[in-house]
Design a protein around this motif. Structure first.
Motif, PDB file in Angstrom:
ATOM      1  N   THR A  34      12.477  -0.576 -11.150  1.00 38.05           N
ATOM      2  CA  THR A  34      10.845  -1.250 -10.866  1.00 38.05           C
ATOM      3  C   THR A  34       9.647  -0.176 -11.116  1.00 38.05           C
ATOM      4  O   THR A  34       9.546   1.020  -9.500  1.00 38.05           O
ATOM      5  N   ILE A  35       8.757  -0.431 -11.317  1.00 36.45           N
ATOM      6  CA  ILE A  35       7.789  -0.281 -10.955  1.00 36.45           C
ATOM      7  C   ILE A  35       6.158  -0.715  -9.807  1.00 36.45           C
ATOM      8  O   ILE A  35       6.376  -1.518  -9.683  1.00 36.45           O
ATOM      9  N   ASP A  36       5.988  -0.149  -8.677  1.00 36.71           N
ATOM     10  CA  ASP A  36       5.145  -0.320  -8.056  1.00 36.71           C
ATOM     11  C   ASP A  36       3.628  -0.050  -7.776  1.00 36.71           C
ATOM     12  O   ASP A  36       3.469   1.345  -8.782  1.00 36.71           O
ATOM     13  N   HIS A  37       3.054  -1.114  -7.624  1.00 40.00           N
ATOM     14  CA  HIS A  37       1.473  -0.486  -7.226  1.00 40.00           C
ATOM     15  C   HIS A  37       0.754   0.019  -6.134  1.00 40.00           C
ATOM     16  O   HIS A  37       1.566  -1.015  -5.543  1.00 40.00           O
ATOM     17  N   VAL A  38       1.015   1.074  -5.862  1.00 39.89           N
ATOM     18  CA  VAL A  38       0.485   1.842  -4.400  1.00 39.89           C
ATOM     19  C   VAL A  38      -0.779   0.985  -4.132  1.00 39.89           C
ATOM     20  O   VAL A  38      -0.542   0.596  -2.689  1.00 39.89           O
ATOM     21  N   ILE A  39      -1.849   0.520  -4.559  1.00 42.84           N
ATOM     22  CA  ILE A  39      -2.389  -0.857  -4.141  1.00 42.84           C
ATOM     23  C   ILE A  39      -2.555  -1.665  -4.634  1.00 42.84           C
ATOM     24  O   ILE A  39      -2.958  -1.277  -6.304  1.00 42.84           O
TER      25      ILE A  39
ATOM     26  N   ARG B 210       0.891  -5.387   0.414  1.00 42.63           N
ATOM     27  CA  ARG B 210       0.556  -4.617   1.798  1.00 42.63           C
ATOM     28  C   ARG B 210       0.492  -3.125   1.065  1.00 42.63           C
ATOM     29  O   ARG B 210       0.627  -2.255  -0.031  1.00 42.63           O
ATOM     30  N   LEU B 211      -0.731  -2.154   1.964  1.00 45.24           N
ATOM     31  CA  LEU B 211      -0.849  -0.712   1.921  1.00 45.24           C
ATOM     32  C   LEU B 211      -0.031   0.299   2.092  1.00 45.24           C
ATOM     33  O   LEU B 211       0.837  -0.851   3.330  1.00 45.24           O
ATOM     34  N   LEU B 212       0.303   0.905   1.747  1.00 46.95           N
ATOM     35  CA  LEU B 212       0.794   1.903   2.813  1.00 46.95           C
ATOM     36  C   LEU B 212       0.256   2.365   4.648  1.00 46.95           C
ATOM     37  O   LEU B 212       1.147   1.910   4.866  1.00 46.95           O
ATOM     38  N   ASP B 213      -1.221   2.243   3.866  1.00 49.40           N
ATOM     39  CA  ASP B 213      -1.120   2.499   5.943  1.00 49.40           C
ATOM     40  C   ASP B 213      -0.952   1.012   6.653  1.00 49.40           C
ATOM     41  O   ASP B 213      -0.307   1.758   7.964  1.00 49.40           O
ATOM     42  N   GLU B 214      -1.020   0.219   6.180  1.00 48.32           N
ATOM     43  CA  GLU B 214       0.016  -1.119   6.952  1.00 48.32           C
ATOM     44  C   GLU B 214       1.290  -1.134   7.225  1.00 48.32           C
ATOM     45  O   GLU B 214       1.352  -1.817   8.207  1.00 48.32           O
ATOM     46  N   LEU B 215       2.107  -0.306   6.611  1.00 48.93           N
ATOM     47  CA  LEU B 215       3.530  -0.212   6.445  1.00 48.93           C
ATOM     48  C   LEU B 215       3.589   1.206   7.395  1.00 48.93           C
ATOM     49  O   LEU B 215       5.072   1.154   7.566  1.00 48.93           O
ATOM     50  N   GLY B 216       2.616   2.233   7.146  1.00 46.16           N
ATOM     51  CA  GLY B 216       3.357   3.291   7.596  1.00 46.16           C
ATOM     52  C   GLY B 216       3.855   4.251   6.870  1.00 46.16           C
ATOM     53  O   GLY B 216       4.632   4.586   7.297  1.00 46.16           O
TER      54      GLY B 216
END
Length: 166
Positions: A91-96, A123-129
């Motif tokens: 799949t394709i994911d949007h980073v933001i 969610r954002l990457l920061d929220e997940l670590g």
């Protein structure tokens, strides 16, 4: 198959089916046959399998500064690997996430496996670590700009694409 304009400029790559249809409808000519010398046969015709075909009429193509973002091109850019875990991407994911203002741009899209895409959700990457294994960039080069990022170009294409600046 490499498709050339009437002026021998490379336009794009096409499937074997599309190349044969263009030749049979007399819209294109075979410039180079397949390196293996393969031939397609029907009850009335015999046609060499083309590697390079040239349109009979000139087609004006507007210059594109950016490579169009397509699913196939994005998967090729990321080598079909998930940007988060490295497994096979589907799949394709949007980073933001788009729901948070992220755009559908090369710099914001990555290939992702289904599990990571589902776990990340909106969610954002920061929220997940999490961190990205690669930095998403706009692809550059002749193969991306002119021939849709074709992974393996035929050596017979070299005379037609070597003179083009990247």
């Amino acid at each position: 198959m490499l498709l050339l304009n009437a002026s021998y400029e490379p336009l794009t790559t096409v499937s074997l089916r599309r190349a044969i249809l263009l030749v049979l409808r007399e819209k294109a000519d075979v410039v180079h046959g397949d390196a293996a010398g393969s031939v397609l046969r029907s009850t009335t015709n015999m046609l060499p399998v083309p590697s390079v075909i040239r349109l009979r009429r000139y087609v004006r193509v507007p210059y594109r500064r950016r490579v169009p973002l397509t699913r196939a091109a994005l998967m090729r850019r990321d080598n079909h690997h998930c940007a988060y875990c490295g497994r096979r991407a589907e799949t394709i994911d949007h980073v933001i996430p788009r729901s948070r203002g992220g755009g559908h741009l090369w710099e914001n899209c990555v290939a992702s496996c289904k599990q990571c895409n589902h776990r990340k959700a909106d969610r954002l990457l920061d929220e997940l670590g999490w961190t990205l294994n690669v930095t998403p960039r706009v692809p550059r080069g002749v193969s991306w700009r002119l021939i849709n990022g074709a992974e393996h170009g035929d050596p017979q294409w070299e005379p037609y694409i070597s003179h083009i600046a990247a």
